[in-house]
Design an enzyme around this catalytic site. Structure first.
Site, PDB file in Angstrom:
ATOM      1  N   ARG A 224       0.852  -1.187   0.000  1.00 28.30           N
ATOM      2  CA  ARG A 224       0.000   0.000   0.000  1.00 28.30           C
ATOM      3  C   ARG A 224       0.884   1.232   0.000  1.00 28.30           C
ATOM      4  O   ARG A 224       2.103   1.143   0.115  1.00 28.30           O
ATOM      5  CB  ARG A 224      -0.925   0.002   1.225  1.00 28.30           C
ATOM      6  CG  ARG A 224      -0.191   0.044   2.561  1.00 28.30           C
ATOM      7  CD  ARG A 224      -1.146   0.073   3.737  1.00 28.30           C
ATOM      8  NE  ARG A 224      -0.432   0.134   5.010  1.00 28.30           N
ATOM      9  CZ  ARG A 224      -1.026   0.224   6.198  1.00 28.30           C
ATOM     10  NH1 ARG A 224      -2.342   0.261   6.277  1.00 28.30           N
ATOM     11  NH2 ARG A 224      -0.316   0.272   7.312  1.00 28.30           N
TER      12      ARG A 224
ATOM     13  N   ASN B  62      -5.611   6.988   4.066  1.00 33.95           N
ATOM     14  CA  ASN B  62      -5.290   6.265   5.295  1.00 33.95           C
ATOM     15  C   ASN B  62      -3.826   6.491   5.655  1.00 33.95           C
ATOM     16  O   ASN B  62      -2.936   6.178   4.870  1.00 33.95           O
ATOM     17  CB  ASN B  62      -5.526   4.760   5.121  1.00 33.95           C
ATOM     18  CG  ASN B  62      -5.283   3.973   6.392  1.00 33.95           C
ATOM     19  OD1 ASN B  62      -6.103   3.958   7.296  1.00 33.95           O
ATOM     20  ND2 ASN B  62      -4.128   3.328   6.476  1.00 33.95           N
ATOM     21  N   GLU B  63      -3.597   7.094   6.821  1.00 39.13           N
ATOM     22  CA  GLU B  63      -2.249   7.252   7.375  1.00 39.13           C
ATOM     23  C   GLU B  63      -1.268   7.827   6.352  1.00 39.13           C
ATOM     24  O   GLU B  63      -0.295   7.183   5.946  1.00 39.13           O
ATOM     25  CB  GLU B  63      -1.733   5.923   7.925  1.00 39.13           C
ATOM     26  CG  GLU B  63      -2.531   5.410   9.106  1.00 39.13           C
ATOM     27  CD  GLU B  63      -1.981   4.118   9.680  1.00 39.13           C
ATOM     28  OE1 GLU B  63      -2.263   3.828  10.853  1.00 39.13           O
ATOM     29  OE2 GLU B  63      -1.272   3.383   8.945  1.00 39.13           O
TER      30      GLU B  63
ATOM     31  N   CYS C  37       8.978  11.683  -1.724  1.00 42.47           N
ATOM     32  CA  CYS C  37       9.206  10.921  -2.952  1.00 42.47           C
ATOM     33  C   CYS C  37      10.272  11.630  -3.771  1.00 42.47           C
ATOM     34  O   CYS C  37      10.432  12.855  -3.683  1.00 42.47           O
ATOM     35  CB  CYS C  37       7.890  10.804  -3.726  1.00 42.47           C
ATOM     36  SG  CYS C  37       8.046  10.050  -5.362  1.00 42.47           S
TER      37      CYS C  37
ATOM     38  N   CYS D 141      10.792  11.227  -7.310  1.00 40.72           N
ATOM     39  CA  CYS D 141      10.556  11.018  -8.736  1.00 40.72           C
ATOM     40  C   CYS D 141      10.678  12.343  -9.490  1.00 40.72           C
ATOM     41  O   CYS D 141      10.827  13.413  -8.894  1.00 40.72           O
ATOM     42  CB  CYS D 141       9.184  10.382  -8.957  1.00 40.72           C
ATOM     43  SG  CYS D 141       7.798  11.499  -8.646  1.00 40.72           S
TER      44      CYS D 141
ATOM     45  N   CYS E 244       8.135  15.000  -8.548  1.00 41.49           N
ATOM     46  CA  CYS E 244       8.472  15.719  -7.316  1.00 41.49           C
ATOM     47  C   CYS E 244       9.567  16.749  -7.557  1.00 41.49           C
ATOM     48  O   CYS E 244       9.529  17.857  -7.000  1.00 41.49           O
ATOM     49  CB  CYS E 244       8.896  14.733  -6.231  1.00 41.49           C
ATOM     50  SG  CYS E 244       7.520  13.805  -5.529  1.00 41.49           S
TER      51      CYS E 244
ATOM     52  N   GLU F  50      -8.182   4.212  15.113  1.00 46.42           N
ATOM     53  CA  GLU F  50      -7.778   2.812  15.230  1.00 46.42           C
ATOM     54  C   GLU F  50      -7.233   2.598  16.640  1.00 46.42           C
ATOM     55  O   GLU F  50      -6.205   3.163  16.996  1.00 46.42           O
ATOM     56  CB  GLU F  50      -6.716   2.427  14.192  1.00 46.42           C
ATOM     57  CG  GLU F  50      -7.191   2.499  12.753  1.00 46.42           C
ATOM     58  CD  GLU F  50      -6.134   2.035  11.764  1.00 46.42           C
ATOM     59  OE1 GLU F  50      -5.123   1.416  12.200  1.00 46.42           O
ATOM     60  OE2 GLU F  50      -6.288   2.291  10.559  1.00 46.42           O
TER      61      GLU F  50
ATOM     62  N   GLU G 176      -1.544  -8.621   7.376  1.00 42.17           N
ATOM     63  CA  GLU G 176      -1.961  -8.371   8.757  1.00 42.17           C
ATOM     64  C   GLU G 176      -2.668  -9.572   9.392  1.00 42.17           C
ATOM     65  O   GLU G 176      -3.513  -9.411  10.273  1.00 42.17           O
ATOM     66  CB  GLU G 176      -2.855  -7.128   8.804  1.00 42.17           C
ATOM     67  CG  GLU G 176      -2.112  -5.852   8.427  1.00 42.17           C
ATOM     68  CD  GLU G 176      -2.985  -4.615   8.512  1.00 42.17           C
ATOM     69  OE1 GLU G 176      -4.206  -4.751   8.729  1.00 42.17           O
ATOM     70  OE2 GLU G 176      -2.445  -3.508   8.347  1.00 42.17           O
ATOM     71  N   GLN G 177      -2.285 -10.772   9.006  1.00 49.34           N
ATOM     72  CA  GLN G 177      -2.910 -11.954   9.596  1.00 49.34           C
ATOM     73  C   GLN G 177      -2.599 -12.081  11.089  1.00 49.34           C
ATOM     74  O   GLN G 177      -3.385 -12.681  11.838  1.00 49.34           O
ATOM     75  CB  GLN G 177      -2.437 -13.209   8.865  1.00 49.34           C
ATOM     76  CG  GLN G 177      -2.861 -13.272   7.407  1.00 49.34           C
ATOM     77  CD  GLN G 177      -2.274 -14.466   6.682  1.00 49.34           C
ATOM     78  OE1 GLN G 177      -2.398 -15.602   7.132  1.00 49.34           O
ATOM     79  NE2 GLN G 177      -1.601 -14.208   5.564  1.00 49.34           N
TER      80      GLN G 177
ATOM     81  N   HIS H 206      -2.551  -9.648  13.173  1.00 44.86           N
ATOM     82  CA  HIS H 206      -3.139  -8.491  13.840  1.00 44.86           C
ATOM     83  C   HIS H 206      -4.500  -8.896  14.386  1.00 44.86           C
ATOM     84  O   HIS H 206      -5.399  -9.291  13.656  1.00 44.86           O
ATOM     85  CB  HIS H 206      -3.303  -7.337  12.846  1.00 44.86           C
ATOM     86  CG  HIS H 206      -3.584  -6.009  13.484  1.00 44.86           C
ATOM     87  ND1 HIS H 206      -4.682  -5.781  14.294  1.00 44.86           N
ATOM     88  CD2 HIS H 206      -2.912  -4.830  13.417  1.00 44.86           C
ATOM     89  CE1 HIS H 206      -4.669  -4.518  14.698  1.00 44.86           C
ATOM     90  NE2 HIS H 206      -3.607  -3.925  14.184  1.00 44.86           N
TER      91      HIS H 206
END
Length: 669
Positions: A103, A141-142, A151, A153, A156, A311, A359-360, A362
């Protein structure tokens, strides 16, 4: 006060959904957060959206009396999009492409990705604009998680050149502001300006500072794009984003300007392993209360209103070095602790342990087979106990600035000099006295505070000096920490000796400074007749008093005996203390205590390390993060709303009444 949960219906068979939703309602859950990583499920191929599944689960949640917080799915662009537009991918500093496979692999400055983000957010916002069951949105998200704020690239590099053109009138102004004559680094035109690249030595500190500013600004712009679309669809929605523990590379104050609500993600047993070299047994089971409350107070203060924990750790988690099981009751304690510091909702992550992916390991509130896990029982009890309460009223402000963190991070001058740990040292001194704290940007109005603590104002301007002087002259009490007034806003050493523009306020200057290796005995003593010694660490400044009163002097191996380590200067109706060392806990507690006393701030006796007190809306929470039971003695007319004077390990009591200076705590043997 509300309890919520994060749910991923796309991970589970549809026939399981209603059972899950019913159990959520039975547990007292009020909010369900969904869809932050569901782009590929929502849009299996370009332009072909599948909303049936999301409509169905939103309908079920509404039927059971709960409300929905949706997330824009942009944190995980799907493979088909990467295949079509590979230019959206980030690059590391060495040019390595950050590929699809986890992600946060997109670049904030990619015009292609901004187009795609605008498209998918607009479709989702229009779809649910009139759905009363959807009450708010989380953007993405976060932001910046996994080191993805910065970054390297070509997009940027081009955007950074445009950014510096806006910041500086000419390339000559840039050269002067940065100080590029050193090592022959002058720029002849703006087209020569580049993002930091691999070089034989460290980056030019002013280039690094401005690149950090630019990178954070890029996140701000990207977030604003999403927030504007959501508000355009339904201005009754709240818009939030979930920040992280002591997260440095994104300026939450700037992002917060486009948000209605600040939220953050709390994982106490993981965060303490990131923050300290060796966590104690109790901290591995319940976290460090001051580390947790620092984040609570920061994110409450960004918008000066209640925040959410988006969270909340539900059990063991997959990402820290050691995946310890929280102590019995800790997950309930964390919900109350957040509430006491200004949270209006605590959302547990997640509902069920996932069967697949990264995340198994978690935990969820329920196990993978749907049976209740340990966190479920804590969450349901917290849901029954939480109650509505007014906002936090803090008498003390702690000054915090991301730009100071960026500048000190580039030139720490000691391997163990960490901006966040220095702030924690002073913050812990305040919390040891049971006093609530706002953590605010230096530009914040200080009129409502009795005392201000500034652990370091590394980048100091004349304007800030004037504001702090006005605060002290009007009767405020100010405590300044080391490395204050060292540099200007561009990251260059001030032309006058430290503390630069704050010299008249402090009434002293810094003659020398040194970073202190651990093998040297680092101690100071008070200059009065008490014969009191304190330990310090990491940093020492030799002060030359000029009108100020010396209050600490060196007495050990680190610095020549008798040199001044801290001073106090009276200005107008108030006073300022400048402490030139990084204090260990005993020194921080005493320094802060004397400031609070002069400021007239009500406080408790010094609390044991694992015991903390918080006040909100006329109630007092007494929280035990330790493994030994404690007893609490109250004076006055306060009565217990929850629990009583005997507080078990990892438990709490709540008093109806403000009892801060009538409270004493004893450890039961």
């Amino acid at each position: 006060m509300s309890i919520g949960v994060c749910y991923f219906p796309e991970h589970w068979p549809r026939e399981q959904w209603e059972t899950d939703v019913q159990q959520m309602a039975d547990a007292g859950i009020e909010y369900v957060r969904m869809a932050e990583f569901s782009w590929r499920v929502l849009e299996p191929e370009r332009g072909e959206f599948d909303f049936e599944w999301l409509d169905e689960i939103i309908g079920l949640i509404g039927e059971y009396g709960m409300e929905v917080v949706l997330c824009t799915p942009t944190a995980a662009p799907p493979r088909w999009l990467v295949a079509e537009r590979p230019e959206i991918l980030q690059r590391d500093r060495d040019g390595t492409v950050r590929s699809v496979g986890s992600r946060r692999h997109y670049c904030f400055n990619s015009e292609a990705y901004r187009e795609e983000s605008e498209r998918v957010v607009r479709v989702l916002a229009e779809r649910y604009a009139d759905d009363p069951r959807v009450v708010g949105w989380q953007t993405d998200n976060e932001y910046g998680c996994h080191g993805t704020t910065r970054c390297y690239c070509d997009d940027c590099a081009s955007a950074f050149r445009s950014w510096v053109r806006q910041e500086y009138d000419s390339v000559a102004d840039l050269n002067d502001a940065w100080g590029t004559t050193f090592w022959s680094q002058q720029y002849d035109d703006f087209e020569q300006v580049d993002i930091p690249r691999p070089t034989p030595a460290q980056d030019h500190p002013s280039l690094a500072l401005d690149f950090a500013r630019f990178s954070s600004d890029s996140v701000v712009e990207y977030n604003r794009l999403q927030a504007d679309i959501l508000r355009g669809a339904n201005d009754d929605w709240f818009v939030t984003h979930n920040f992280m523990n002591l997260f440095e590379s994104v300026d939450a104050y700037d992002v917060g300007e486009d948000l209605d609500l600040i939220s953050w993600d709390s994982y106490p047993t993981g965060h303490v392993q990131q923050a300290v070299d060796e966590a104690s047994t109790d901290e591995l089971r319940a976290g460090n209360p001051d580390l947790l409350s620092f984040n609570h107070d920061l994110y409450r203060s960004v918008l000066d209103r209640p925040f959410w924990v988006m969270e909340q750790q539900p059990g063991d988690v997959n990402w820290p070095p050691h995946s310890t099981q929280p102590a019995p009751g800790a997950m309930r304690l964390w919900a109350h602790h957040a509430t006491a510091h200004g949270a209006d909702a605590v959302v547990y992550f997640r509902w069920r342990r996932c069967l697949e992916g990264q995340e198994q390991y978690h935990a969820g509130l329920r196990k993978q087979d749907g049976s209740a896990d340990r966190g479920y029982h804590d969450a349901t009890q917290a849901a029954e106990e939480l109650f509505d309460v007014d906002d936090v009223d803090a008498p003390v402000a702690l000054l915090h600035d991301y730009e100071n963190a960026w500048a000190l991070g580039e030139q720490p001058h000691a391997p163990d000099f960490d901006y966040w740990q220095l702030l924690q040292a002073f913050y812990g001194g305040i919390r040891s006295h049971g006093v609530q704290v706002d953590i605010v940007h230096p530009d914040t109005s200080l009129e409502s505070y009795d005392a201000v603590v500034a652990p370091t104002v590394h980048l100091a301007t004349a304007q800030l000096a004037d504001r702090l002087t006005a605060f002290v002259e009007s009767g405020g009490e100010l405590l300044l920490g080391p490395r204050t007034g060292h540099k200007d806003e561009y990251g260059k050493l001030a032309s006058s000796v430290q503390p630069g523009p704050l010299t008249d306020l402090v009434g002293a200057t810094v003659d020398q400074h040194e970073s202190v290796p651990p093998q040297l005995e680092a101690t100071v003593s008070r200059t009065d007749d008490t014969q009191t010694w304190y330990a310090f660490r990491t940093w020492a400044e030799w002060l030359e008093a000029d009108g100020a009163q010396p209050i600490l002097e060196y007495d050990g191996d680190a610095v020549e005996d008798g040199r001044t380590a801290a001073v106090r200067n009276r200005i107008g109706e108030g006073s300022v203390v400048y402490c030139g060392v990084w204090p260990e806990p005993d020194l921080a507690v005493d320094l802060v205590g004397s400031v609070l006393e002069r400021a007239g701030v009500r406080r408790s006796a010094v609390l044991p390390g694992g015991v903390r007190v918080a006040h909100r809306g006329g109630y007092t929470w007494v929280m035990n993060f330790g493994s030994d039971p404690i007893t609490v003695d109250l004076t006055g007319e306060a009565s217990w709303r929850l629990g009583d004077e005997t507080i078990d390990p990892f438990d709490l009591s709540i008093a109806d009444g403000d009892v801060v200076d009538g409270l004493s705590v004893r450890i039961l043997e």
